[in-house]
Design an enzyme around this catalytic site. Structure first.
Site, PDB file in Angstrom:
ATOM      1  CG  ASP A  23       5.229   6.688  -7.901  1.00 43.49           C
ATOM      2  OD1 ASP A  23       4.352   5.906  -8.318  1.00 43.49           O
ATOM      3  OD2 ASP A  23       6.372   6.747  -8.389  1.00 43.49           O
ATOM      4  N   GLY A  26       0.451   1.077  -6.417  1.00 44.02           N
ATOM      5  CA  GLY A  26       0.332  -0.197  -7.122  1.00 44.02           C
ATOM      6  C   GLY A  26       1.282  -1.232  -6.536  1.00 44.02           C
ATOM      7  CG  ASN A  71      -1.795   8.942 -13.942  1.00 49.12           C
ATOM      8  OD1 ASN A  71      -1.773   9.720 -12.999  1.00 49.12           O
ATOM      9  ND2 ASN A  71      -0.749   8.174 -14.234  1.00 49.12           N
ATOM     10  NE  ARG A  74      -1.386   4.871 -13.747  1.00 48.87           N
ATOM     11  CZ  ARG A  74      -0.742   4.613 -12.622  1.00 48.87           C
ATOM     12  NH1 ARG A  74      -1.285   3.853 -11.710  1.00 48.87           N
ATOM     13  NH2 ARG A  74       0.443   5.135 -12.397  1.00 48.87           N
TER      14      ARG A  74
HETATM   15  C1  FPP Z   1       0.534   6.395  -7.995  1.00 52.85           C
HETATM   16  O1  FPP Z   1       0.764   5.055  -7.666  1.00 52.85           O
HETATM   17  C2  FPP Z   1      -0.823   6.770  -7.726  1.00 52.85           C
HETATM   18  C3  FPP Z   1      -1.763   7.192  -8.627  1.00 52.85           C
HETATM   19  C4  FPP Z   1      -1.522   7.380 -10.071  1.00 52.85           C
HETATM   20  C5  FPP Z   1      -3.123   7.499  -8.214  1.00 52.85           C
HETATM   21  C6  FPP Z   1      -3.215   8.277  -6.942  1.00 52.85           C
HETATM   22  C7  FPP Z   1      -4.606   8.285  -6.522  1.00 52.85           C
HETATM   23  C8  FPP Z   1      -5.001   8.166  -5.261  1.00 52.85           C
HETATM   24  C9  FPP Z   1      -4.104   8.070  -4.103  1.00 52.85           C
HETATM   25  C10 FPP Z   1      -6.460   8.086  -5.039  1.00 52.85           C
HETATM   26  C11 FPP Z   1      -7.149   9.325  -4.601  1.00 52.85           C
HETATM   27  C12 FPP Z   1      -6.322  10.499  -4.242  1.00 52.85           C
HETATM   28  C13 FPP Z   1      -6.682  11.497  -3.419  1.00 52.85           C
HETATM   29  C14 FPP Z   1      -5.797  12.670  -3.298  1.00 52.85           C
HETATM   30  C15 FPP Z   1      -7.904  11.474  -2.615  1.00 52.85           C
HETATM   31  P1  FPP Z   1       1.076   4.042  -8.821  1.00 52.85           P
HETATM   32  O2  FPP Z   1      -0.172   3.355  -9.218  1.00 52.85           O
HETATM   33  O3  FPP Z   1       1.789   4.758  -9.927  1.00 52.85           O
HETATM   34  O4  FPP Z   1       2.030   3.046  -8.075  1.00 52.85           O
HETATM   35  P2  FPP Z   1       3.124   2.119  -8.737  1.00 52.85           P
HETATM   36  O5  FPP Z   1       4.182   3.029  -9.271  1.00 52.85           O
HETATM   37  O6  FPP Z   1       3.591   1.311  -7.589  1.00 52.85           O
HETATM   38  O7  FPP Z   1       2.438   1.320  -9.799  1.00 52.85           O
END
Ligand code: FPP
Length: 244
Positions: A23, A26, A71, A74
């Protein structure tokens, strides 16, 4: 839990299974004036780094929450970018997992993923069959409640067909989960500042130790992981019992 002796841990207890909710990608990007997808790109590189580190210090299983059943809500550009990154990651993993001695498993409804990803997942499963070793589990199109419901449905089907023991135990039920055969997480880490489980491994985390940190996932370094493990070592795990 297993005790590993190596230069890093010097005989200290290493969690056998670590689970991480990825997490903060973003926000990490936003703070740098970059598009959110840049945060996901750095986040996926960080996963590679942390996975290899876990392998090196003697962790047996690392399970990460990369994409939940929620997700999909999004913006479609962001979903596409995440799928592309996952494809890129799996592609590279296929080339390197044998060298890296890393097995992989995907938890979640793979049939809901783009076809190219499904093929890549099938290939990583094939390679993983060839040897024993450190295993990374990537949760994709995963939800904890959905996992439990599909397990119940599969058990009911087996029962109706006379293929399952009518005496349903926790152990037998666990065999119907994506995590079948894998010990429960000892330590669950959530970077990014939120303190909730977000439908991750609901069954498996019954007795996991939770560690929360404000550090965003792309900044979650091997030092941060060491910190989390040090805190884990201070915890007193009683599993509902009392101390001897
Ligand atoms: C959470 O950050 C992240 C995600 C929902 C996506 C995670 C995906 C990856 C790291 C890409 C590929 C993964 C692997 C294991 C190869 P967020 O977008 O919710 O962050 P925020 O809360 O700051 O908006």
């Amino acid at each position: 839990m297993s005790v590993k002796m190596n230069h890093h841990t010097a005989g200290e207890i290493v969690p056998r299974h670590i689970a991480i909710i990825l997490d903060g990608n973003g926000r990490w990007a936003k703070r740098r004036g970059l598009p959110r997808t840049a945060g996901h790109a750095v986040g996926s590189e960080n996963f590679r780094k942390i996975a290899l580190y876990c392998r090196d210090i003697g962790v047996d299983y690392l399970t990460v929450y990369a994409f939940s059943t929620e997700n999909w809500k999004r913006p479609s550009d962001e979903v596409k970018a995440i799928m592309r990154l996952l494809g890129k990651y799996l592609h590279e993993a296929i080339d390197t997992m044998e060298r890296d001695k890393m097995k992989m498993r995907v938890f979640g409804d793979v049939t809901g993923l783009p076809k190219e990803l499904q093929d890549l997942v099938a290939q990583t499963n094939e390679i993983s069959k060839r040897y024993e070793g450190f295993q990374a589990n990537i949760c994709l199109n995963y939800g904890g409640r959905a996992e439990i419901v599909q397990a119940a449905q599969r058990y009911a089907r087996d029962l109706a067909e006379g293929k399952a023991d009518p005496e349903l135990t926790e152990e037998l039920f666990s065999d119907y989960l994506y995590s079948s055969g894998i010990p429960d997480p000892d330590l669950l880490i959530r970077p990014g500042g939120e303190q909730r489980i977000s439908n991750f491994l609901l069954w498996q985390c019954a007795y996991s130790e939770f560690y929360f940190t404000d550090v965003l996932w792309p900044d979650f370094s091997t030092d941060e992981l060491d910190k989390a493990i040090a805190v884990f070592r201070q915890r007193d795990r009683r599993y509902g019992g009392v101390k001897a």
